[in-house]
Write a protein that holds these residues in place. Structure first.
Motif, short mmCIF file in Angstrom:
data_model
loop_
_atom_site.label_atom_id
_atom_site.label_comp_id
_atom_site.label_asym_id
_atom_site.label_seq_id
_atom_site.Cartn_x
_atom_site.Cartn_y
_atom_site.Cartn_z
N GLN A 65 -27.20 60.08 -48.58
CA GLN A 65 -28.45 59.31 -48.62
C GLN A 65 -28.42 58.18 -49.63
N GLN A 66 -27.37 58.10 -50.45
CA GLN A 66 -27.23 57.00 -51.41
C GLN A 66 -26.18 55.98 -50.99
N GLN A 67 -25.51 56.26 -49.88
CA GLN A 67 -24.39 55.40 -49.49
C GLN A 67 -24.84 54.02 -49.02
N ASP A 68 -26.02 53.93 -48.41
CA ASP A 68 -26.48 52.60 -47.96
C ASP A 68 -26.74 51.68 -49.15
N PRO A 82 -24.97 58.37 -40.23
CA PRO A 82 -26.17 58.28 -39.41
C PRO A 82 -27.11 57.17 -39.90
N ALA A 83 -27.53 56.33 -39.00
CA ALA A 83 -28.49 55.28 -39.36
C ALA A 83 -29.82 55.88 -39.80
N SER A 84 -30.14 57.07 -39.31
CA SER A 84 -31.41 57.72 -39.65
C SER A 84 -31.51 58.05 -41.13
N TYR A 85 -30.37 58.10 -41.84
CA TYR A 85 -30.40 58.40 -43.26
C TYR A 85 -31.09 57.30 -44.07
#
Length: 318
Positions: A65-68, A82-85
């Motif tokens: 959840q911190q990768q974006d 997942p784009a939903s994250y």
């Protein structure tokens, strides 16, 4: 003299070669990451001396959840997950989740290009490809599924392993959400903390929790929303040759994952059957699917309606 010129050109080509650091939202043993590594290998074979992708790891390096944020800030150059994250930042990520057309169709009808513009605007990222292979989601349960009056699934009172992607759907079906990382799932089932979960039609047996489950609920819903994306500034700084190689590899990858995932899903279904997992069809399949898909598109419209109608027209065929 000729040799000196050739050596000089070779040295210049090597100097221009760019190394990209890539990360996955999933552990290396899951098929999702294996497919991403296949994409990396494809690029590296085709772009030798131009661009190289170095796989640096998965959740053990930085939480999914911190990768974006890490990608947007340039900590890493490329990410698969997942784009939903990160649909809090990019609400349009839901369009992939709620889609019924395949990644190959989405690229052909212009949906991928439209999504890329949104990714650039909201995440400073280039959407390289949609690595989903047309894979849907199932609900898996320890206990025999119950049906609601509508003919859909009734999860009332059941503790469900969940993520942000499933939360609202499980709530709509009456379930209780227990938010857990993939790495925590096996222990949670072993201890009876949860009695069910949602999961795509592949990479389920990799985790090993199928040994605790007895039922798979059909029909499946939604679509796996794995995407490969790059930091926007890093992409812009690549040579046209490097961009071309990566884009062509992504097109091949979308086609290949569709074939690979279909074969994997068929094999996993056999493993589940051998493990004693029964597939149970809900009384009203259309109602079951409608609840799931309407929820996603309604959520997108509520968060940001700017592109919702246009995306739905390209990605969702009822």
């Amino acid at each position: 003299m000729a040799f000196a010129i050739l050596s000089s050109l070779s040295a210049a080509a090597q100097a221009e070669a760019v190394t990209l650091r890539a990360i996955s939202a999933f552990p290396a043993n899951l098929e999702f990451t294996k497919q991403f590594q296949a994409f990396i290998d494809r690029v590296n074979r085709s772009a030798e001396g131009v661009v190289a992708i170095q796989f640096v790891g998965g959740p053990e390096v930085i939480p999914p959840q911190q990768q974006d944020t890490a990608l947007r800030n340039g900590v890493f150059d490329m990410q698969m997950g997942p784009a939903s994250y990160y649909n809090g930042t990019v609400p349009e990520a839901d369009a992939l989740f709620g889609a019924t057309v395949s990644p190959v169709e989405a690229r052909k009808n212009g949906a991928t290009a439209m999504l890329n513009g949104i990714w650039r605007e909201k995440l400073n990222a280039e959407l390289i490809g949609w690595q989903s292979g047309d894979v849907p989601f199932y609900v898996y349960l320890v206990d025999e599924p119950k049906m609601a009056a509508s003919g859909s699934l009734d999860l009332t009172g059941i503790q469900m392993r969940s993520t942000p992607a499933y939360r609202e759907w499980f709530e709509a079906l009456g379930g209780n959400n227990v938010m857990l990382q993939t790495s925590e799932m096996f222990t949670a089932f072993e201890r009876g903390v949860v009695r069910g979960l949602g999961w795509p039609g592949i990479s389920f047996t990799d985790i090993g929790v199928h040994k605790f489950l007895k039922y798979r609920v059909a029909p499946p819903v939604w679509q796996l929303d794995l995407v490969i994306m790059m930091n926007g500034a890093k992409w812009d700084g690549l040579s046209e040759e490097a961009k071309k190689v990566i884009t062509e590899a992504a097109i091949v990858h979308e086609e290949q994952t569709q074939k690979d995932f279909a074969a994997i899903a068929e094999n996993e279904a056999k493993i589940l059957e051998q493990a004693g997992v029964q597939t149970v069809e809900v009384a009203e399949p259309a109602a079951h699917r409608k609840i799931a898909h309407d929820l996603v598109w309604t959520r997108l419209e509520g968060r940001d309606a700017t592109h919702a109608a246009a995306l739905r027209e390209k990605l969702y065929a009822e």
